[in-house]
Scaffold this active site. Sequence first.
Site, mmCIF file in Angstrom:
data_model
loop_
_atom_site.group_PDB
_atom_site.id
_atom_site.type_symbol
_atom_site.label_atom_id
_atom_site.label_comp_id
_atom_site.label_asym_id
_atom_site.label_seq_id
_atom_site.Cartn_x
_atom_site.Cartn_y
_atom_site.Cartn_z
ATOM 1 C CD GLU A 53 -2.870 -1.232 0.149
ATOM 2 O OE1 GLU A 53 -3.098 -0.168 -0.470
ATOM 3 O OE2 GLU A 53 -3.439 -2.300 -0.142
ATOM 4 C CB CYS A 63 -1.001 7.401 1.132
ATOM 5 S SG CYS A 63 -2.395 6.479 1.811
#
Length: 477
Positions: free
Chosen positions: A214, A248
């Site tokens: 991720e 993110c």
Amino acid sequence: MNTPLDSSCVIDRLRATFRSGVTFPEQFRMTQLQNLLSLVEENEQLIQDALHKDLHKPKFESVLSEIQITLNDLYFAMENLRTWMQPEYNIGKNLATRMDDCFIRREPLGVVLIIGAWNYPLHLILLPLVAAIAAGNCAILKPSEICQATEQLLAELIPKYLSQDCYAVLCGGAEDTKSLLKNKFDHIFYTGSQVVARSILLAAAPHLTPVTLELGGKSPCFIYGHIDIQKAAKRLCWSKFFNTGQSCVAPDYVLCTAQTRDALLPALRETLRTFYGPDPGASLDMGRIVTPRHWRRLMDMLEKSKGKVVIGGGSREEDRYIAPTVLVDVQESDALMQEEIFGPILPILTIESLEEGIDYINRQEKPLALYVFSDETSVVTTVLNNTSSGGFCGNDGIVHMALPGLPFGGVGASGMGSYHGRWGFETFSHRRGCMNRSWLLERVNVLRYPPYSDYNLGWLRWATTFKKNSWGGCSVM
């Protein structure tokens, strides 16, 4: 609390537990999920205090993005666990297998390693853990050492609430993590940077360990066509400057026409003043950059930029503060456009057409998220159909990742694999294809036995085909 110095012993203990089968039954998994739920609910204030110490996170953001998202994923998993664990029988069969019992079992992988990130130091560890527990695995947790208060809290609480024979927290720095990765795991789940991700892949390769990454990237916010500029400014500011831009999935930059930019800037100024007051540095709702090193990195990018600062630009090194900052006249070659910003700095790039904006997005690495703001459905649909990204959200930012029914993950340079809800359960499960054959229809089976003949081959091809109506049936039974 354990350290990587005794990681091999911990891993051996967990592997022995896994082989005993204790984590397989539904009741065990449900009990551990309930215990994890209690951990979060009973220690909410301690969690908030740790997050404030590490990141100066306001209570609102801590509850929303760390605590509640974890609770929601737990509720969702507990509600659906029994269904997820059921064998899947909706399998396509042909005439040769018509009488056989064919199904897919979801089975746990074994001992998995979960490496968390510092920007959301609670939920980026606990959400993968929810999935690992639901799928029946044992797990080693490696929280980020950058957020020491949260790391220590997790190391204290996990052994109190979860089975110590099945789950362990290992603390340490980068070198300790490298040592930890020398061990064999059945899956590695990593959240963080692309640079470290490459090291994770290299460490996993000798053991052929599957990996979920991720990561992140430069997630664009494309504003085009007719738009309610005030609403757009509010949603853009909230999603960009939430957690001080250290997300993110935060909008990394804006793409819009010059006309839209000129309308957007006054709305952004007004919105930021409404959100954080005349001095954002004095606002209790504005966090801080996580470390001096990260603060210096952002300031270096800002100083090298050829763009023009039109909003913000202020900073204080002593408390790692950077004001919400907006720049215009930013080019594709600018220092701010070479890597993910990961801070409260928002460049605005101008394009002249929808096609030019799509072409710009497609020239870059595939982002973790892509945002399109427009009142025109055709604009949103056109961008969706002509781009690729880990996730997509029209007319808002970052909220798509909070829905456990949607997979969350990257594509290309922004990551591989996904989780949240059922998708995390699948990530930590092996889908085992199973067939229990019947002794009936042996007249069909004898066609495959030697001595071979073209006659038998022809009949066998007919009996094993999946072409619709080739034998009066259908491919899925």
